[in-house]
Design a protein around this motif. Structure first.
Motif, mmCIF file in Angstrom:
data_model
loop_
_atom_site.group_PDB
_atom_site.id
_atom_site.type_symbol
_atom_site.label_atom_id
_atom_site.label_comp_id
_atom_site.label_asym_id
_atom_site.label_seq_id
_atom_site.Cartn_x
_atom_site.Cartn_y
_atom_site.Cartn_z
ATOM 1 N N ARG A 1 25.201 -4.834 -20.148
ATOM 2 C CA ARG A 1 25.609 -6.028 -19.397
ATOM 3 C C ARG A 1 26.488 -6.940 -20.242
ATOM 4 O O ARG A 1 26.233 -7.148 -21.426
ATOM 5 C CB ARG A 1 24.363 -6.840 -18.998
ATOM 6 C CG ARG A 1 23.714 -6.370 -17.734
ATOM 7 C CD ARG A 1 22.721 -7.396 -17.250
ATOM 8 N NE ARG A 1 21.835 -6.807 -16.263
ATOM 9 C CZ ARG A 1 20.515 -6.735 -16.413
ATOM 10 N NH1 ARG A 1 19.947 -7.254 -17.486
ATOM 11 N NH2 ARG A 1 19.760 -6.168 -15.485
ATOM 12 N N GLY B 1 23.583 -21.256 -19.486
ATOM 13 C CA GLY B 1 22.569 -20.367 -18.914
ATOM 14 C C GLY B 1 21.725 -19.679 -19.972
ATOM 15 O O GLY B 1 20.497 -19.787 -19.991
ATOM 16 N N ALA C 1 15.521 -13.745 -22.056
ATOM 17 C CA ALA C 1 14.289 -14.549 -21.990
ATOM 18 C C ALA C 1 13.067 -13.685 -22.256
ATOM 19 O O ALA C 1 12.248 -13.982 -23.131
ATOM 20 C CB ALA C 1 14.182 -15.234 -20.622
ATOM 21 N N GLN D 1 26.206 -12.380 -25.524
ATOM 22 C CA GLN D 1 24.836 -12.087 -25.073
ATOM 23 C C GLN D 1 24.532 -10.608 -25.212
ATOM 24 O O GLN D 1 23.393 -10.211 -25.479
ATOM 25 C CB GLN D 1 24.677 -12.525 -23.613
ATOM 26 C CG GLN D 1 23.323 -12.209 -23.049
ATOM 27 C CD GLN D 1 23.101 -12.829 -21.689
ATOM 28 O OE1 GLN D 1 23.618 -13.910 -21.391
ATOM 29 N NE2 GLN D 1 22.348 -12.170 -20.836
ATOM 30 N N ASP E 1 16.732 -17.537 -16.014
ATOM 31 C CA ASP E 1 17.379 -17.520 -14.696
ATOM 32 C C ASP E 1 16.393 -17.329 -13.554
ATOM 33 O O ASP E 1 16.729 -17.583 -12.407
ATOM 34 C CB ASP E 1 18.427 -16.396 -14.644
ATOM 35 C CG ASP E 1 19.735 -16.788 -15.316
ATOM 36 O OD1 ASP E 1 20.738 -16.098 -15.094
ATOM 37 O OD2 ASP E 1 19.741 -17.796 -16.036
ATOM 38 N N GLU F 1 10.508 -3.868 -17.069
ATOM 39 C CA GLU F 1 11.933 -4.032 -16.708
ATOM 40 C C GLU F 1 12.263 -3.082 -15.554
ATOM 41 O O GLU F 1 11.901 -1.920 -15.567
ATOM 42 C CB GLU F 1 12.799 -3.746 -17.927
ATOM 43 C CG GLU F 1 14.287 -3.562 -17.655
ATOM 44 C CD GLU F 1 14.964 -4.752 -16.979
ATOM 45 O OE1 GLU F 1 14.763 -5.891 -17.407
ATOM 46 O OE2 GLU F 1 15.662 -4.508 -15.975
HETATM 47 P P1 FAS Z 1 18.590 -12.030 -16.967
HETATM 48 O O1 FAS Z 1 19.083 -12.012 -15.558
HETATM 49 O O2 FAS Z 1 19.546 -11.863 -18.087
HETATM 50 O O3 FAS Z 1 17.451 -10.938 -17.185
HETATM 51 C C1 FAS Z 1 16.476 -10.700 -16.172
HETATM 52 C C2 FAS Z 1 15.995 -9.264 -16.342
HETATM 53 O O4 FAS Z 1 14.955 -9.037 -15.394
HETATM 54 C C3 FAS Z 1 17.096 -8.249 -16.037
HETATM 55 O O5 FAS Z 1 17.163 -7.297 -17.068
HETATM 56 C C4 FAS Z 1 16.666 -7.633 -14.721
HETATM 57 O O6 FAS Z 1 17.043 -6.281 -14.595
HETATM 58 C C5 FAS Z 1 15.163 -7.769 -14.793
HETATM 59 N N1 FAS Z 1 14.497 -7.749 -13.490
HETATM 60 C C6 FAS Z 1 14.917 -8.256 -12.324
HETATM 61 N N2 FAS Z 1 14.005 -8.034 -11.354
HETATM 62 C C7 FAS Z 1 12.970 -7.358 -11.927
HETATM 63 C C8 FAS Z 1 11.739 -6.833 -11.448
HETATM 64 N N3 FAS Z 1 11.396 -6.964 -10.183
HETATM 65 N N4 FAS Z 1 10.925 -6.186 -12.315
HETATM 66 C C9 FAS Z 1 11.270 -6.093 -13.632
HETATM 67 N N5 FAS Z 1 12.434 -6.552 -14.143
HETATM 68 C C10 FAS Z 1 13.270 -7.180 -13.295
HETATM 69 N N6 FAS Z 1 25.548 -17.844 -19.189
HETATM 70 C C11 FAS Z 1 26.303 -18.488 -20.105
HETATM 71 O O7 FAS Z 1 25.768 -19.315 -20.855
HETATM 72 N N7 FAS Z 1 27.661 -18.214 -20.205
HETATM 73 C C12 FAS Z 1 28.262 -17.267 -19.411
HETATM 74 O O8 FAS Z 1 29.453 -17.021 -19.518
HETATM 75 C C13 FAS Z 1 27.503 -16.565 -18.454
HETATM 76 N N8 FAS Z 1 28.074 -15.589 -17.666
HETATM 77 C C14 FAS Z 1 27.287 -14.951 -16.726
HETATM 78 C C15 FAS Z 1 27.835 -13.960 -15.881
HETATM 79 C C16 FAS Z 1 27.043 -13.324 -14.915
HETATM 80 C C17 FAS Z 1 27.654 -12.279 -14.002
HETATM 81 C C18 FAS Z 1 25.690 -13.679 -14.773
HETATM 82 C C19 FAS Z 1 24.828 -13.039 -13.705
HETATM 83 C C20 FAS Z 1 25.141 -14.659 -15.610
HETATM 84 C C21 FAS Z 1 25.940 -15.283 -16.592
HETATM 85 N N9 FAS Z 1 25.410 -16.244 -17.461
HETATM 86 C C22 FAS Z 1 26.141 -16.895 -18.386
HETATM 87 C C23 FAS Z 1 24.053 -16.593 -17.393
HETATM 88 C C24 FAS Z 1 23.263 -15.539 -18.152
HETATM 89 O O9 FAS Z 1 23.727 -15.423 -19.453
HETATM 90 C C25 FAS Z 1 21.823 -15.916 -18.038
HETATM 91 O O10 FAS Z 1 21.628 -17.296 -18.255
HETATM 92 C C26 FAS Z 1 20.932 -15.139 -18.960
HETATM 93 O O11 FAS Z 1 21.169 -13.778 -18.758
HETATM 94 C C27 FAS Z 1 19.510 -15.543 -18.626
HETATM 95 O O12 FAS Z 1 18.663 -14.635 -19.203
HETATM 96 P P2 FAS Z 1 17.314 -14.187 -18.448
HETATM 97 O O13 FAS Z 1 16.639 -15.405 -17.947
HETATM 98 O O14 FAS Z 1 16.623 -13.279 -19.379
HETATM 99 O O15 FAS Z 1 17.796 -13.433 -17.119
#
Ligand code: FAS
Ligand code: PHB
Length: 422
Positions: A74, A329, A45, A134, A317, A64
């Protein structure tokens, strides 16, 4: 009036000088900068938003918490909707996806002691889906940011939000021993479910909705050719899923109790459990092998409303979670960013706040459609611990309706393909 003895005056002057220096050190230590949009979180995102804003000449900083290496290793999602691919193509991010991503007409459901059903997305929507990990998308996003000459401020700590409800929000954070103050116009909270952005919204302004499921998904990656389709398997002992990343890399999942630990699941136990859950003809085609990655993820449905507070906008997320059963997601993160970037671009180009004002409602319409699809598929495909015979019969009846009714098949395919953006 009593006068201080000369030695006290001298000592006080020295103390004040020292204090001035320390204060001066503290003042010069806080590095103050300004940008137009601060993006918290460098997952899909945050990085997609940063890319789009940079392409449109809107100054942005991406913060980040983890190292870039950590983010890039990841393993997460694997299915992209046609809507998501259109966004990536629009912004010049789909070259590798179009070169190596696998085009899929839909996904397969197989069912213990019943015929299978193919969720025919191409038949009912006219467009396919795409198998593209991803991890690769994140690599593409980081490469695009580097090509644009922009960077990611990674390993950021002590992040704090200030004045989000005013026209002049700012953040403070530490990075590499340097304290920073970052003034901006807008903040995008793209820091995932465990992030800080959502928590920065006062509870009085927030409503959270959700479910936690009584089981988890144990997933492995294996360097073996996948079976042709993404295939969800229902079995009385639990769900299984066959997925893929490329012609020599497969991903598999099985439903396990919440209490399970990875160390309880050596590869041979994983494979024995997974193969039992597929019909024997399909199980015979699954090429097993040593896992190169193994992880357990609990499942939840979660939505936080609204996806905005003052100058803070949540996306991905950070605002919502779906159980991975519907593969939504990552796709929701992309549609949120489509709506948010469109609103920010309009604001900077025309001065109008109209799209920013409607961002939350626009994004939530699609979020709730994906929550419903993901909840429905999760309940259809997973036997629930301690469910009674009535619940089991209802599940069988729902699947039989899907087998029998073309209307039900069309509805599922349209929902699985993802709601059109507008
Ligand atoms: P992300 O969680 O990917 O990214 C958030 C970022 O913010 C991370 O890099 C984190 O380190 C950073 N962050 C956190 N706190 C912070 C702070 N205080 N300061 C700065 N940075 C910070 N979706 C599917 O469609 N199919 C799947 O099979 C699937 N499997 C998944 C398995 C797991 C274990 C997880 C956790 C999720 C899965 N998902 C899946 C959902 C996943 O793909 C998410 O929808 C997607 O990563 C969402 O992207 P972001 O919103 O960018 O969040
Ligand atoms: C994956 O490819 O990891 C995947 C595919 C479909 C899902 C969940 C995960 O529903």
């Amino acid at each position: 009036m009593a006068r201080c003895p000369p030695e006290v005056v001298q000592r006080r002057a020295e103390t004040e000088k020292l204090l001035a220096m320390e204060t001066e050190d503290v003042v010069t230590a806080m590095k103050t900068e300004r940008t137009q949009v601060v993006i918290v979180g460098a997952g899909p995102a945050g990085m997609l938003l940063g890319h789009i804003l940079t392409r449109c000449g809107i100054d942005n900083v991406v913060l980040e918490r983890q190292s870039k290496a950590h983010v890039l290793q990841r393993i997460r999602a694997g299915v992209l909707e046609a809507h998501s691919v259109e966004v990536l193509r629009r912004w010049g991010l789909a070259d590798r996806l179009d070169a190596v991503g696998a085009v899929k007409d839909g996904s397969q459901i197989v069912w213990q002691d019943r015929p299978g059903h193919f969720i025919d997305v191409r038949k009912w929507t006219g467009s396919p889906m795409f198998a593209y990990g991803q991890t690769m998308l994140t690599e593409d996003l980081y490469a695009a940011r580097a090509r644009s000459g922009e960077d990611v401020s990674d390993e950021v700590t002590q992040l704090t939000f200030h004045d989000l409800a005013t026209a002049n929000p700012w953040l403070t954070y530490e990075r590499g021993g340097q304290s920073h103050r970052l003034d901006c116009d807008f903040v995008a909270g793209c820091d995932g479910f465990q992030g800080l952005a959502r928590a920065a919204i006062p509870q009085a302004f927030q409503r959270n909705f959700g479910r936690v499921y009584p089981f988890a998904w144990l997933g492995i990656m294996v360097q073996r050719p996948p079976i042709p389709d993404f295939t969800y398997a229902y079995h009385a002992t639990g769900m299984a899923l066959a997925a893929q990343r490329n012609p020599m890399l497969s991903r598999y999942y099985i439903q396990v109790p919440l209490t399970e630990k990875i160390e309880d699941w050596p590869d041979d136990r994983f494979w024995e459990t997974l193969l039992l859950r597929f019909p024997s003809d399909l199980a015979a085609r699954i090429q097993t092998g040593p896992s190169i990655e193994k992880s357990i993820a609990p499942l939840r449905s979660f939505v936080s409303e609204p996806m905005r507070h003052g100058r803070l906008f949540l996306a991905g997320d950070a605002a919502h979670i779906v159980p991975p059963t519907g593969a939504k997601g990552l796709n929701l993160a992309i549609s949120d960013i489509h709506f948010l970037s469109t609103a920010l671009i309009d604001r900077y180009q025309t001065g109008s706040d109209t799209l920013l004002e409607s961002y939350s409602a626009t994004a939530l319409r699609r979020v709730w459609a994906a929550e419903l699809l993901s909840w429905r598929l999760t309940n259809l495909l997973h036997p629930m611990p301690e469910e009674d015979a009535f619940a089991q019969r209802l599940r069988q009846a729902e699947y039989d309706t899907l087998l029998r009714s073309e209307a039900a098949q069309q509805a599922l395919a349209l929902d699985y393909a993802g709601v059109p953006y507008l």
